[in-house]
Design a protein around this motif. Structure first.
Motif, PDB file in Angstrom:
ATOM      1  N   VAL A  13       0.845  -1.195   0.000  1.00  0.00           N
ATOM      2  CA  VAL A  13       0.000   0.000   0.000  1.00  0.00           C
ATOM      3  C   VAL A  13       0.880   1.245   0.000  1.00  0.00           C
ATOM      4  O   VAL A  13       0.478   2.294  -0.484  1.00  0.00           O
ATOM      5  CB  VAL A  13      -0.976  -0.009   1.204  1.00  0.00           C
ATOM      6  N   ASN A  14       2.085   1.126   0.514  1.00  0.00           N
ATOM      7  CA  ASN A  14       3.008   2.258   0.551  1.00  0.00           C
ATOM      8  C   ASN A  14       3.717   2.343  -0.797  1.00  0.00           C
ATOM      9  O   ASN A  14       4.631   1.569  -1.087  1.00  0.00           O
ATOM     10  CB  ASN A  14       4.013   2.084   1.692  1.00  0.00           C
ATOM     11  N   ARG A  15       3.318   3.279  -1.609  1.00  0.00           N
ATOM     12  CA  ARG A  15       3.853   3.409  -2.975  1.00  0.00           C
ATOM     13  C   ARG A  15       5.354   3.665  -2.991  1.00  0.00           C
ATOM     14  O   ARG A  15       6.007   3.433  -4.005  1.00  0.00           O
ATOM     15  CB  ARG A  15       3.128   4.526  -3.715  1.00  0.00           C
ATOM     16  N   ARG A  24      -3.991   2.064  -7.597  1.00  0.00           N
ATOM     17  CA  ARG A  24      -5.259   2.704  -7.243  1.00  0.00           C
ATOM     18  C   ARG A  24      -5.891   1.968  -6.071  1.00  0.00           C
ATOM     19  O   ARG A  24      -5.653   0.788  -5.863  1.00  0.00           O
ATOM     20  CB  ARG A  24      -6.198   2.742  -8.442  1.00  0.00           C
ATOM     21  N   ARG A  25      -6.695   2.682  -5.337  1.00  0.00           N
ATOM     22  CA  ARG A  25      -7.354   2.103  -4.161  1.00  0.00           C
ATOM     23  C   ARG A  25      -8.348   1.028  -4.582  1.00  0.00           C
ATOM     24  O   ARG A  25      -8.988   1.128  -5.623  1.00  0.00           O
ATOM     25  CB  ARG A  25      -8.079   3.185  -3.381  1.00  0.00           C
ATOM     26  N   SER A  57      -9.104  -2.896   2.943  1.00  0.00           N
ATOM     27  CA  SER A  57      -8.715  -1.904   1.948  1.00  0.00           C
ATOM     28  C   SER A  57      -7.265  -2.127   1.554  1.00  0.00           C
ATOM     29  O   SER A  57      -6.478  -2.677   2.325  1.00  0.00           O
ATOM     30  CB  SER A  57      -8.867  -0.492   2.518  1.00  0.00           C
ATOM     31  N   LEU A  59      -4.367  -1.455  -2.159  1.00  0.00           N
ATOM     32  CA  LEU A  59      -4.122  -0.923  -3.496  1.00  0.00           C
ATOM     33  C   LEU A  59      -4.026  -2.073  -4.488  1.00  0.00           C
ATOM     34  O   LEU A  59      -3.545  -3.151  -4.139  1.00  0.00           O
ATOM     35  CB  LEU A  59      -2.783  -0.183  -3.566  1.00  0.00           C
ATOM     36  N   GLY A 126       1.788   4.016   4.549  1.00  0.00           N
ATOM     37  CA  GLY A 126       1.061   3.827   3.299  1.00  0.00           C
ATOM     38  C   GLY A 126      -0.435   4.030   3.467  1.00  0.00           C
ATOM     39  O   GLY A 126      -1.079   4.707   2.660  1.00  0.00           O
ATOM     40  N   PHE A 127      -0.998   3.462   4.523  1.00  0.00           N
ATOM     41  CA  PHE A 127      -2.435   3.627   4.755  1.00  0.00           C
ATOM     42  C   PHE A 127      -2.797   5.073   5.054  1.00  0.00           C
ATOM     43  O   PHE A 127      -3.834   5.562   4.610  1.00  0.00           O
ATOM     44  CB  PHE A 127      -2.921   2.683   5.866  1.00  0.00           C
ATOM     45  N   ARG A 129      -1.246   7.750   3.935  1.00  0.00           N
ATOM     46  CA  ARG A 129      -1.164   8.502   2.680  1.00  0.00           C
ATOM     47  C   ARG A 129      -2.328   8.195   1.736  1.00  0.00           C
ATOM     48  O   ARG A 129      -2.791   9.058   1.007  1.00  0.00           O
ATOM     49  CB  ARG A 129       0.161   8.218   1.982  1.00  0.00           C
ATOM     50  N   GLU A 130      -2.764   6.955   1.726  1.00  0.00           N
ATOM     51  CA  GLU A 130      -3.836   6.554   0.796  1.00  0.00           C
ATOM     52  C   GLU A 130      -5.242   6.788   1.344  1.00  0.00           C
ATOM     53  O   GLU A 130      -6.139   7.161   0.602  1.00  0.00           O
ATOM     54  CB  GLU A 130      -3.693   5.074   0.431  1.00  0.00           C
ATOM     55  N   PHE A 131      -5.418   6.528   2.636  1.00  0.00           N
ATOM     56  CA  PHE A 131      -6.770   6.496   3.197  1.00  0.00           C
ATOM     57  C   PHE A 131      -6.982   7.440   4.378  1.00  0.00           C
ATOM     58  O   PHE A 131      -8.064   7.474   4.946  1.00  0.00           O
ATOM     59  CB  PHE A 131      -7.119   5.071   3.632  1.00  0.00           C
TER      60      PHE A 131
END
Length: 189
Positions: A13-15, A24-25, A57, A59, A126-127, A129-131
């Motif tokens: 999840v951490n790009r 993408r999510r 959840s 990516l 990562g979470f 940053r994304e969510f």
């Protein structure tokens, strides 16, 4: 041929830990996360485990040319299993998606294994940053086996893809850990 995708639910999840395109999510239904022990390792794996009625959840990202070699090597210890149909995403419904999971036969029920704090930090970063903060809370809530000891290796990270965390990110990890039945340990090198 359309390139396949993987579903990542932990460090993927951490790009900052990979360069796979078109990330993408997405959401994987019928699964939870768990920290699991495995033979031949001193640290635990974060794995997805089938859990009807649950969802996690993460990516998805494209695997160009279906060249799984590098990702399979990164995910040594996991089996790559089909996940299309269980993943909610914004791509074509027939997109080929796989998820990496430790197989039940490769899981131990006891041992002195630890979670590396540097690994957990990468996942939480990562979470976040994304969510956002709610996504971090959801990560902790949808992950099992928090009674596994956590080795504080922040001063000398052992996780090969460790990242530098902002003090606020470290504080967020620590705040969530303080609400769990886990303990921080220092393991001699």
């Amino acid at each position: 041929m359309t390139d396949p995708y993987f579903f990542g639910y932990g460090s993927l999840v951490n790009r900052a830990t990979h360069a796979y395109p078109d990330a993408r999510r997405a959401t994987l239904s019928g699964w939870r996360r768990a920290w699991v022990r495995s033979p031949g390792r001193e640290t635990v794996f974060l794995t997805g485990v089938p859990a009807p009625g649950h969802r996690i959840s993460g990516l998805i990202a494209r695997v160009p040319g279906a060249d799984w070699t590098t990702l399979d090597l990164r995910e040594t210890g996991y089996a790559r299993v089909p996940a299309q149909g269980a993943v909610a995403h914004d791509l074509h419904p027939d997109t080929d998606i796989a998820v990496y999971a430790v197989q039940p036969a490769d899981m131990l029920t006891s041992g002195d294994h630890v979670i590396l704090l540097s690994y957990l930090d990468v996942v939480v970063q990562g979470f976040l940053r994304e969510f956002g903060a709610d996504g971090v809370a959801d990560f902790f809530a949808t992950t099992d086996n928090w009674d596994t000891p956590i080795h504080d290796d922040r001063a000398a990270p052992l996780y090969p893809r460790h990242q530098v965390l902002h003090p606020d990110e470290r504080a967020l990890v620590d705040r969530h850990l303080s609400n769990l039945p886990t303990r921080i340990v220092n393991v001699p090198a």
